[in-house]
Design a protein around this motif. Structure first.
Motif, PDB file in Angstrom:
ATOM      1  N   LYS A 240       0.678  -1.210  -0.109  1.00 32.09           N
ATOM      2  CA  LYS A 240      -0.006  -0.010  -0.068  1.00 32.09           C
ATOM      3  C   LYS A 240       0.889   1.388   0.031  1.00 32.09           C
ATOM      4  O   LYS A 240       0.484   2.515  -0.192  1.00 32.09           O
ATOM      5  CB  LYS A 240      -0.937   0.022   1.239  1.00 32.09           C
ATOM      6  CG  LYS A 240      -2.150  -1.012   0.935  1.00 32.09           C
ATOM      7  CD  LYS A 240      -2.993  -0.660  -0.238  1.00 32.09           C
ATOM      8  CE  LYS A 240      -4.116  -1.614  -0.212  1.00 32.09           C
ATOM      9  NZ  LYS A 240      -5.043  -1.273  -1.251  1.00 32.09           N
ATOM     10  N   GLY A 241       2.101   1.166   0.268  1.00 29.11           N
ATOM     11  CA  GLY A 241       3.322   2.047  -0.074  1.00 29.11           C
ATOM     12  C   GLY A 241       2.813   3.376   1.270  1.00 29.11           C
ATOM     13  O   GLY A 241       3.460   4.457   0.930  1.00 29.11           O
ATOM     14  N   VAL A 242       2.425   2.976   2.266  1.00 30.57           N
ATOM     15  CA  VAL A 242       2.374   4.205   3.229  1.00 30.57           C
ATOM     16  C   VAL A 242       3.967   4.354   3.750  1.00 30.57           C
ATOM     17  O   VAL A 242       4.018   5.710   4.170  1.00 30.57           O
ATOM     18  CB  VAL A 242       1.448   3.689   4.502  1.00 30.57           C
ATOM     19  CG1 VAL A 242       1.241   4.639   5.608  1.00 30.57           C
ATOM     20  CG2 VAL A 242       0.178   3.229   4.071  1.00 30.57           C
ATOM     21  N   HIS A 243       4.705   3.477   3.789  1.00 32.68           N
ATOM     22  CA  HIS A 243       6.059   3.912   4.045  1.00 32.68           C
ATOM     23  C   HIS A 243       6.633   5.151   3.431  1.00 32.68           C
ATOM     24  O   HIS A 243       7.630   5.952   3.535  1.00 32.68           O
ATOM     25  CB  HIS A 243       7.054   2.752   4.093  1.00 32.68           C
ATOM     26  CG  HIS A 243       7.137   1.861   2.969  1.00 32.68           C
ATOM     27  ND1 HIS A 243       5.854   1.214   2.232  1.00 32.68           N
ATOM     28  CD2 HIS A 243       8.192   1.761   1.865  1.00 32.68           C
ATOM     29  CE1 HIS A 243       6.592   0.672   0.942  1.00 32.68           C
ATOM     30  NE2 HIS A 243       7.559   1.032   0.756  1.00 32.68           N
ATOM     31  N   GLU A 266       1.963  -4.078   8.549  1.00 31.29           N
ATOM     32  CA  GLU A 266       2.961  -3.350   8.415  1.00 31.29           C
ATOM     33  C   GLU A 266       3.031  -2.176   9.541  1.00 31.29           C
ATOM     34  O   GLU A 266       3.994  -1.526   9.743  1.00 31.29           O
ATOM     35  CB  GLU A 266       2.946  -2.586   7.030  1.00 31.29           C
ATOM     36  CG  GLU A 266       4.137  -1.983   6.725  1.00 31.29           C
ATOM     37  CD  GLU A 266       5.603  -2.685   6.690  1.00 31.29           C
ATOM     38  OE1 GLU A 266       6.387  -2.261   6.213  1.00 31.29           O
ATOM     39  OE2 GLU A 266       5.472  -3.908   6.521  1.00 31.29           O
ATOM     40  N   LYS A 267       1.986  -2.223  10.378  1.00 25.42           N
ATOM     41  CA  LYS A 267       1.505  -1.227  11.410  1.00 25.42           C
ATOM     42  C   LYS A 267       3.183  -0.899  12.223  1.00 25.42           C
ATOM     43  O   LYS A 267       3.741   0.229  12.524  1.00 25.42           O
ATOM     44  CB  LYS A 267       0.570  -1.266  12.146  1.00 25.42           C
ATOM     45  CG  LYS A 267       0.250   0.019  13.195  1.00 25.42           C
ATOM     46  CD  LYS A 267      -1.254  -0.216  13.905  1.00 25.42           C
ATOM     47  CE  LYS A 267      -1.312   0.806  14.445  1.00 25.42           C
ATOM     48  NZ  LYS A 267      -2.608   0.877  15.312  1.00 25.42           N
ATOM     49  N   GLU A 268       3.689  -1.866  12.881  1.00 24.83           N
ATOM     50  CA  GLU A 268       4.689  -1.766  13.668  1.00 24.83           C
ATOM     51  C   GLU A 268       5.804  -0.793  13.010  1.00 24.83           C
ATOM     52  O   GLU A 268       6.458  -0.116  13.493  1.00 24.83           O
ATOM     53  CB  GLU A 268       5.157  -2.982  14.224  1.00 24.83           C
ATOM     54  CG  GLU A 268       4.165  -3.495  15.472  1.00 24.83           C
ATOM     55  CD  GLU A 268       4.713  -4.642  16.213  1.00 24.83           C
ATOM     56  OE1 GLU A 268       5.884  -5.129  15.955  1.00 24.83           O
ATOM     57  OE2 GLU A 268       3.880  -5.324  16.873  1.00 24.83           O
ATOM     58  N   ASN A 269       6.101  -1.481  11.699  1.00 20.41           N
ATOM     59  CA  ASN A 269       7.280  -0.667  11.131  1.00 20.41           C
ATOM     60  C   ASN A 269       6.930   0.693  10.858  1.00 20.41           C
ATOM     61  O   ASN A 269       7.900   1.497  10.836  1.00 20.41           O
ATOM     62  CB  ASN A 269       7.256  -1.463   9.882  1.00 20.41           C
ATOM     63  CG  ASN A 269       8.010  -3.119   9.913  1.00 20.41           C
ATOM     64  OD1 ASN A 269       8.631  -3.353  11.166  1.00 20.41           O
ATOM     65  ND2 ASN A 269       7.931  -4.003   9.223  1.00 20.41           N
ATOM     66  N   ARG A 272       7.329   2.764  13.899  1.00 17.44           N
ATOM     67  CA  ARG A 272       8.801   2.841  14.124  1.00 17.44           C
ATOM     68  C   ARG A 272       9.426   3.862  13.150  1.00 17.44           C
ATOM     69  O   ARG A 272      10.306   4.661  13.531  1.00 17.44           O
ATOM     70  CB  ARG A 272       9.613   1.382  13.934  1.00 17.44           C
ATOM     71  CG  ARG A 272      11.015   1.646  14.328  1.00 17.44           C
ATOM     72  CD  ARG A 272      11.631  -0.008  14.432  1.00 17.44           C
ATOM     73  NE  ARG A 272      10.787  -1.201  15.119  1.00 17.44           N
ATOM     74  CZ  ARG A 272       9.960  -1.966  14.384  1.00 17.44           C
ATOM     75  NH1 ARG A 272      10.118  -2.146  12.930  1.00 17.44           N
ATOM     76  NH2 ARG A 272       9.259  -2.831  14.996  1.00 17.44           N
ATOM     77  N   GLN A 273       9.152   3.802  11.843  1.00 20.95           N
ATOM     78  CA  GLN A 273       9.386   4.683  10.777  1.00 20.95           C
ATOM     79  C   GLN A 273       9.582   6.303  11.256  1.00 20.95           C
ATOM     80  O   GLN A 273      10.080   7.008  11.011  1.00 20.95           O
ATOM     81  CB  GLN A 273       9.071   4.464   9.630  1.00 20.95           C
ATOM     82  CG  GLN A 273       9.502   5.375   8.376  1.00 20.95           C
ATOM     83  CD  GLN A 273       8.662   5.100   6.963  1.00 20.95           C
ATOM     84  OE1 GLN A 273       7.765   4.540   7.038  1.00 20.95           O
ATOM     85  NE2 GLN A 273       9.130   5.775   5.992  1.00 20.95           N
ATOM     86  N   LYS A 274       8.029   6.377  11.528  1.00 20.80           N
ATOM     87  CA  LYS A 274       7.651   7.816  11.904  1.00 20.80           C
ATOM     88  C   LYS A 274       8.561   8.459  13.137  1.00 20.80           C
ATOM     89  O   LYS A 274       9.024   9.327  13.233  1.00 20.80           O
ATOM     90  CB  LYS A 274       6.356   7.718  12.533  1.00 20.80           C
ATOM     91  CG  LYS A 274       5.891   9.064  13.136  1.00 20.80           C
ATOM     92  CD  LYS A 274       4.713   8.851  14.357  1.00 20.80           C
ATOM     93  CE  LYS A 274       4.332  10.014  15.116  1.00 20.80           C
ATOM     94  NZ  LYS A 274       3.682   9.652  16.199  1.00 20.80           N
TER      95      LYS A 274
END
Length: 403
Positions: A240-243, A266-269, A272-274
């Motif tokens: 989905k490309g949210v990263h 992918e939520k935890e990743n 963490r990215q944020k």
């Protein structure tokens, strides 16, 4: 309606429920066949006694591997079910890995017309996404039936084991000649039809019928003001490309807010990215009920769909238009059929962080453009994506085709 699940598992399941309710409203008796994964859309469903056992394919052992390819329980149960209900028409949706092609053999035994719904590229891509390693698969090397590319690049879950199993299943399914066992095929978009044709599906069998917005939702009044945030609404999965969107947020003013509604693997990743980017202008809202999600749509500036896979339609785009909100989205797969660049939204090259940041800033600082695009989007929904438009196309393209 035959689908792997009869629960709010994902977009396909909610679409089946929406489509079947429209058929019911048109005076048809509706039946469902699925696995016994619960909770069902209808609690204590009368015919659930026929539903085969759901098995989590990610936890399947060697003894269960055959059911991923061909589910004999599903075939036997469906045969008994069809003897009892004797339907006039069968519509199949997602059946891979759970119900499997076995259901087609059960249906053909009774000579009942079969409509195959194709809602994603899984029948043409063993990895299921037409993407791997954060890259879109423009070459489409597997669509003719040879999945060696999938194994080589570990396209399925970035796992060699999963990619081998998916590739073997892909070969098995293609050899089942499902496209010849059905009487007509519905694709959600023109680009999905074109993919199917390139894969060898007879063009004359394929009808393009888009998703639709339910009649009761069209009563929702569009809202052309906002509370200064952008919205992503959907699954939090890698494709989905949210990263990409979170990465783009580091390039814009900290005054620009982003709300992320949804949940997924992918939520935890993403959280963490944020945190690694020290971004305080992003809020993770989690899964929202219908009323809360409506409020998020009504109060946003625009929605963002930054995906990098074969988006076969993109229902969230027309939901955004429903509320009078423009869309910023990747210029990929079916999205350009819905989002008209510069008219009701902005299209950006997939995975292009700078272009995504620029589009966000353009709408943030141009409220008149936001309103204009939002109105254009709402008009498009009312003209092209209503239940009546869907039913007229289904009646013309499918029912008349079968007579």
């Amino acid at each position: 309606h035959i689908n792997n699940f009869f629960t709010k598992y994902g977009g396909a399941e909610n679409s089946v429920w929406k489509i079947s309710n429209l058929f019911k409203n048109k005076g048809n008796k509706i039946y469902y066949f699925t696995t016994d994964k619960q909770p069902y859309f209808i609690a204590d469903y009368e015919y659930s006694k026929y539903f085969p056992q759901y098995k989590d394919k990610r936890k399947s052992g060697i003894k269960d591997i055959i059911n991923i390819f061909y589910n004999f329980e599903a075939k036997n149960n469906l045969e008994n079910y069809l003897k009892e209900i004797q339907p006039d028409l069968i519509i199949t949706h997602n059946i891979l890995f759970h119900l499997t092609p076995a259901v087609f053999d059960a249906c053909k035994k009774f000579n009942i017309p079969i409509i195959m719904y194709i809602q994603d590229p899984r029948l043409f891509c063993p990895g299921g996404l037409l993407a791997f390693s954060d890259k879109y698969c423009y070459e489409e090397p597997c669509i003719k039936g040879n999945p060696i590319f999938c194994i080589k690049n570990k396209c399925k879950l970035s796992s060699l084991k999963a990619s081998i199993v998916a590739s073997l299943n892909f070969i098995f399914v293609r050899n089942q000649n499902l496209f010849n066992k059905c009487d007509a095929i519905i694709c959600l978009s023109g680009v999905l039809k074109n993919l199917a044709v390139r894969a060898g599906v007879p063009s004359e069998k394929i009808k393009v019928i888009n998703h639709f917005i339910e009649e009761e939702k069209l009563l929702i009044k569009p809202v052309y003001n906002n509370k200064n945030y952008f919205l992503y609404a959907g699954r939090l999965d890698r494709e989905k490309g949210v990263h990409f969107l979170i990465e783009a947020m580091k390039n814009v003013s900290s005054d620009i807010q982003l709300h992320i509604a949804g949940d997924g693997d992918e939520k935890e990743n993403l959280v963490r990215q944020k945190e690694c980017l020290n971004l305080n202008n992003i809020k993770f809202l989690g899964y929202l009920n219908r009323q809360a999600l409506e409020e998020e749509y009504k109060n946003c500036i625009a929605t963002v769909l930054p995906c990098n896979w074969f988006e076969a339609f993109g229902l969230t785009n027309i939901e955004s238009f429903l509320y009078g909100k423009p869309v910023i989205a990747s210029n990929i797969a079916a999205i350009p059929e819905i989002v008209d660049d510069g008219i009701n939204g902005i299209l950006v090259p997939p995975a292009n962080i700078n272009a995504l940041s620029a589009a966000i800033e353009k709408l943030y600082y141009n409220s008149d453009l936001v309103i204009k695009m939002g109105r254009n989007g709402r008009n498009k929904v009312e003209n092209l994506y209503t239940a009546n438009v869907y039913w007229d196309k289904f009646s013309k393209e499918i029912l008349s085709f079968l007579k």
